[in-house]
Write a protein that holds these residues in place. Structure first.
Motif, short mmCIF file in Angstrom:
data_model
loop_
_atom_site.label_atom_id
_atom_site.label_comp_id
_atom_site.label_asym_id
_atom_site.label_seq_id
_atom_site.Cartn_x
_atom_site.Cartn_y
_atom_site.Cartn_z
N SER A 139 0.80 -1.24 0.00
CA SER A 139 0.00 0.00 0.00
C SER A 139 0.83 1.28 0.00
N LEU A 140 2.09 1.24 0.43
CA LEU A 140 2.88 2.45 0.59
C LEU A 140 3.27 3.05 -0.77
N SER A 141 3.59 4.32 -0.76
CA SER A 141 3.90 5.04 -2.00
C SER A 141 5.24 4.58 -2.59
N VAL A 142 5.17 4.03 -3.79
CA VAL A 142 6.38 3.62 -4.49
C VAL A 142 7.15 4.86 -4.95
N ASP A 143 6.44 5.96 -5.21
CA ASP A 143 7.11 7.21 -5.58
C ASP A 143 8.03 7.68 -4.46
N ARG A 158 14.97 3.11 -11.31
CA ARG A 158 15.28 1.69 -11.30
C ARG A 158 14.44 0.90 -10.30
N ILE A 159 13.38 1.52 -9.76
CA ILE A 159 12.55 0.84 -8.76
C ILE A 159 11.09 0.80 -9.20
N CYS A 160 10.43 -0.30 -8.86
CA CYS A 160 8.98 -0.41 -9.07
C CYS A 160 8.41 -1.25 -7.93
N LEU A 173 -1.32 -14.14 -8.61
CA LEU A 173 -1.34 -12.70 -8.89
C LEU A 173 -0.10 -12.00 -8.33
N ILE A 174 0.43 -11.07 -9.11
CA ILE A 174 1.42 -10.11 -8.61
C ILE A 174 1.04 -8.74 -9.17
N GLU A 175 0.87 -7.77 -8.29
CA GLU A 175 0.62 -6.40 -8.73
C GLU A 175 1.95 -5.75 -9.09
N VAL A 176 2.01 -5.15 -10.25
CA VAL A 176 3.18 -4.38 -10.68
C VAL A 176 2.80 -2.91 -10.55
N ILE A 177 3.49 -2.19 -9.67
CA ILE A 177 3.17 -0.79 -9.43
C ILE A 177 4.23 0.08 -10.08
N SER A 182 9.66 5.46 -12.82
CA SER A 182 10.05 4.16 -13.34
C SER A 182 10.48 4.23 -14.80
N ALA A 183 11.62 3.64 -15.10
CA ALA A 183 12.15 3.67 -16.46
C ALA A 183 11.24 2.92 -17.43
N GLY A 184 11.24 3.36 -18.68
CA GLY A 184 10.44 2.69 -19.69
C GLY A 184 10.79 1.22 -19.82
#
Length: 305
Positions: A139-143, A158-160, A173-177, A182-184
């Protein structure tokens, strides 16, 4: 039990021997239930895996935890190679410097912004600038985490988020945030990693609670309020969802699996970010206060003793 496997005994793995998109060497910071599950997922798929724990004793326990899951996969006929071969690709240690050769490191430490920030900063200091970092936050902010990593490495791109679900071996299931930074390339690679593990990626933007935690918690909190108000028993509420809506497990039994303390922390965070609809019910606060945390304590909304 010996915590560290001699690297000379490891298989000579290269990217070409692995499923498409799977990193050759993956690090996992934290060897608890979630960390062990993440390590198991990459290990049985063919990656070399390094798990780092806080102490030698914790490392020994983490190694046993991972190998127990590997053995369980073998017993179910779900392991492509032998248990011995899988074990030869596993290193468990208490030295974060052992992540140096990893191309991807995922943190699986407690759901606390300060703890996760410190964990990712410690990893960023020892891995190469071309290594990818993943956070298993629910739930925490990846930003915010990316910004902290960027202050150490200058590479917040380099983080997601890679949100695995408990229990990892059974979950598909895996959520990708995706963080703003995040790099292209990472936006393309992360779903490929998930698919290579035999799981399904759900890609979401960095918003409080993402998708699964936000929806799952909303249902769980309402179920708790119903128990609190005497609408029905925990068992009857869960049966209503499993029998009426075909949920594989009811919201209160699921809360016991996740951990009441974990759900309380997420609810407090989301109530700050999204408003009163995520305010934790008093029954949840009371149970956490007396140590009724679910499966891990033996009692939550159900009694497991």
């Amino acid at each position: 039990m010996q915590a560290v496997i001699d690297r000379k005994k490891k298989l000579n793995m290269t990217d070409t021997t692995l499923p498409t998109g799977l990193p050759a060497h993956v690090g996992v910071l934290g060897g608890g239930r979630m960390g062990a599950g993440i390590a198991h997922a990459f290990l049985v798929s063919g990656s070399e895996v390094t798990v780092v724990e806080a102490s030698p004793d914790a490392a020994d326990a983490a190694r046993d935890r991972v190998l127990d899951q590997v053995q369980a996969s073998a017993d179910r006929g779900k392991l492509a190679d032998s248990v011995e071969d899988a074990a030869s690709r596993l290193t468990v240690t208490s030295d974060v410097a052992d992540f140096a050769g990893c191309s991807l490191v995922i943190e699986a430490v407690p759901e606390d912004m300060g703890i996760k920030t410190a964990a990712l900063e410690s990893v960023a200091e020892v891995v190469g600038t071309d290594a990818w970092l993943g956070t298993n936050t629910s739930s925490l902010s990846v930003d915010e985490l990316a910004q902290a990593v960027g202050e150490v490495t200058g590479h917040p791109e380099r983080i997601c988020g890679l949100h695995f679900f408990n229990p990892v071996p059974a979950s598909k299931l895996i959520e990708v945030i995706i963080a703003d930074a995040s790099a292209g390339e990472l936006r393309e690679l992360a779903p490929q990693w998930v698919t290579a593990l035999g799981k399904t990626p759900v890609v979401v933007k960095n918003r409080p609670g993402f998708a699964a935690s936000r929806l799952g918690l909303a249902l769980g909190l309402e179920a708790m309020r119903m128990v609190e108000e005497g609408v029905a028993s925990a068992e009857d509420i869960d049966n209503a969802m499993t029998l009426g809506y075909k949920h594989p497990v009811g919201p209160l039994a699921l809360t016991d699996i996740v951990g009441l303390d974990v759900r309380l922390g997420i609810a407090e965070y989301l109530s700050e970010e999204l408003g009163d609809r995520f305010t934790p019910p008093q029954i949840l606060r009371d149970k956490v206060a007396v140590g009724e945390l679910g499966h891990k304590s033996g009692k939550g909304f159900y009694d497991y003793n």
